[in-house]
Design a protein around this motif. Structure first.
Motif, PDB file in Angstrom:
ATOM      1  N   GLU A  65     -88.258 -37.069 -48.514  1.00  0.00           N
ATOM      2  CA  GLU A  65     -89.306 -37.401 -47.545  1.00  0.00           C
ATOM      3  C   GLU A  65     -89.576 -38.896 -47.613  1.00  0.00           C
ATOM      4  N   LEU A  66     -89.673 -39.526 -46.452  1.00  0.00           N
ATOM      5  CA  LEU A  66     -89.950 -40.957 -46.396  1.00  0.00           C
ATOM      6  C   LEU A  66     -91.461 -41.163 -46.385  1.00  0.00           C
ATOM      7  N   VAL A  67     -92.063 -41.031 -47.531  1.00  0.00           N
ATOM      8  CA  VAL A  67     -93.521 -41.135 -47.658  1.00  0.00           C
ATOM      9  C   VAL A  67     -93.979 -42.504 -47.167  1.00  0.00           C
ATOM     10  N   ASP A  82     -70.178 -49.544 -49.926  1.00  0.00           N
ATOM     11  CA  ASP A  82     -69.509 -48.336 -50.402  1.00  0.00           C
ATOM     12  C   ASP A  82     -70.320 -47.043 -50.291  1.00  0.00           C
ATOM     13  N   LYS A  83     -71.502 -47.090 -49.705  1.00  0.00           N
ATOM     14  CA  LYS A  83     -72.338 -45.878 -49.640  1.00  0.00           C
ATOM     15  C   LYS A  83     -72.471 -45.381 -48.203  1.00  0.00           C
ATOM     16  N   TYR A  84     -72.507 -44.062 -48.073  1.00  0.00           N
ATOM     17  CA  TYR A  84     -72.736 -43.403 -46.797  1.00  0.00           C
ATOM     18  C   TYR A  84     -74.103 -42.731 -46.864  1.00  0.00           C
ATOM     19  N   PHE A  85     -74.940 -42.966 -45.860  1.00  0.00           N
ATOM     20  CA  PHE A  85     -76.269 -42.384 -45.803  1.00  0.00           C
ATOM     21  C   PHE A  85     -76.337 -41.385 -44.655  1.00  0.00           C
ATOM     22  N   ILE A  86     -76.887 -40.203 -44.917  1.00  0.00           N
ATOM     23  CA  ILE A  86     -77.141 -39.219 -43.873  1.00  0.00           C
ATOM     24  C   ILE A  86     -78.634 -39.291 -43.560  1.00  0.00           C
ATOM     25  N   LEU A  87     -78.958 -39.521 -42.295  1.00  0.00           N
ATOM     26  CA  LEU A  87     -80.341 -39.625 -41.843  1.00  0.00           C
ATOM     27  C   LEU A  87     -80.723 -38.320 -41.161  1.00  0.00           C
ATOM     28  N   TYR A  88     -81.809 -37.709 -41.596  1.00  0.00           N
ATOM     29  CA  TYR A  88     -82.256 -36.413 -41.068  1.00  0.00           C
ATOM     30  C   TYR A  88     -83.575 -36.568 -40.313  1.00  0.00           C
ATOM     31  N   ASP A  89     -83.756 -35.747 -39.280  1.00  0.00           N
ATOM     32  CA  ASP A  89     -85.003 -35.813 -38.528  1.00  0.00           C
ATOM     33  C   ASP A  89     -86.086 -34.909 -39.102  1.00  0.00           C
ATOM     34  N   ASP A  90     -85.785 -34.179 -40.145  1.00  0.00           N
ATOM     35  CA  ASP A  90     -86.787 -33.357 -40.827  1.00  0.00           C
ATOM     36  C   ASP A  90     -86.763 -33.679 -42.318  1.00  0.00           C
ATOM     37  N   LYS A  91     -87.917 -33.515 -42.981  1.00  0.00           N
ATOM     38  CA  LYS A  91     -87.940 -33.757 -44.417  1.00  0.00           C
ATOM     39  C   LYS A  91     -87.148 -32.662 -45.132  1.00  0.00           C
ATOM     40  N   SER A  92     -86.751 -32.952 -46.331  1.00  0.00           N
ATOM     41  CA  SER A  92     -85.971 -32.044 -47.186  1.00  0.00           C
ATOM     42  C   SER A  92     -84.617 -31.690 -46.580  1.00  0.00           C
ATOM     43  N   ASP A 117     -87.926 -43.160 -34.230  1.00  0.00           N
ATOM     44  CA  ASP A 117     -89.171 -42.562 -34.713  1.00  0.00           C
ATOM     45  C   ASP A 117     -88.989 -41.098 -35.102  1.00  0.00           C
ATOM     46  N   LYS A 118     -87.828 -40.761 -35.650  1.00  0.00           N
ATOM     47  CA  LYS A 118     -87.567 -39.368 -36.018  1.00  0.00           C
ATOM     48  C   LYS A 118     -87.079 -39.182 -37.452  1.00  0.00           C
ATOM     49  N   ILE A 119     -86.663 -40.214 -38.140  1.00  0.00           N
ATOM     50  CA  ILE A 119     -86.073 -40.055 -39.471  1.00  0.00           C
ATOM     51  C   ILE A 119     -87.150 -39.654 -40.475  1.00  0.00           C
ATOM     52  N   SER A 120     -86.899 -38.549 -41.181  1.00  0.00           N
ATOM     53  CA  SER A 120     -87.868 -38.046 -42.158  1.00  0.00           C
ATOM     54  C   SER A 120     -87.302 -37.920 -43.562  1.00  0.00           C
ATOM     55  N   SER A 121     -85.978 -37.859 -43.695  1.00  0.00           N
ATOM     56  CA  SER A 121     -85.362 -37.807 -45.025  1.00  0.00           C
ATOM     57  C   SER A 121     -83.989 -38.472 -44.962  1.00  0.00           C
ATOM     58  N   VAL A 122     -83.533 -38.912 -46.129  1.00  0.00           N
ATOM     59  CA  VAL A 122     -82.280 -39.649 -46.245  1.00  0.00           C
ATOM     60  C   VAL A 122     -81.521 -39.111 -47.445  1.00  0.00           C
ATOM     61  N   ARG A 123     -80.233 -38.867 -47.242  1.00  0.00           N
ATOM     62  CA  ARG A 123     -79.395 -38.406 -48.355  1.00  0.00           C
ATOM     63  C   ARG A 123     -78.202 -39.333 -48.498  1.00  0.00           C
TER      64      ARG A 123
END
Length: 141
Positions: A65-67, A82-92, A117-123
């Motif tokens: 969660e992007l507090v 060297d890193k890949y980030f997955i951006l999610y529109d919901d937390k968890s 204005d939708k990103i809520s979590s990042v992996r």
């Protein structure tokens, strides 16, 4: 994680360009290194406005969660090599609406992809997953 005012970054950039040079100010090289290090640490940079304007949020690891910055990003930059980030529109990491950002990728306006204005979590993809890059994930470009 660090929120930085765009004005602070701009002030540092102006100092680098010589727009502000008070007596006893640091050298151009020192200021440039400080602005680069302070403004954009290695990782994922999310901007409140387009082109990383406004406040920024930094992620260097997986966040469920992007507090304090949930649903606020309008731009994104993966400034790693060297890193890949997955951006999610919901937390968890829930939901199917997500995007993969490759190393070095910069999206100056997430609204163009209906993802502003939708990103809520990042992996962050782990080493095994990173070998196949963004395969299996939707990408911006």
């Amino acid at each position: 994680m660090k929120l930085v005012s765009y004005a602070a970054v701009l002030a540092g950039a102006l100092a680098v360009m010589g727009a502000a040079s008070p007596a006893g100010a640091a050298s151009e090289t020192t200021v440039r290194q400080q602005v680069t290090a302070d403004a954009y640490p290695i990782g994922l940079v999310l901007g409140e406005n387009q082109r990383l304007g406004g406040k920024q949020f930094y992620a260097t690891y997986t966040l469920s969660e992007l507090v304090g910055f949930n649903d606020k990003a309008s731009s994104a930059w993966n400034n790693t090599t060297d890193k890949y980030f997955i951006l999610y529109d919901d937390k968890s990491f829930i939901g199917g609406n997500n995007y993969c950002m490759r190393p070095g990728e910069y999206v100056w306006d997430l609204h163009q992809f209906n993802f502003g204005d939708k990103i809520s979590s990042v992996r962050v993809l782990d080493a095994v997953e990173s070998r196949s890059g963004c395969n299996g994930y939707r990408t911006f470009f």
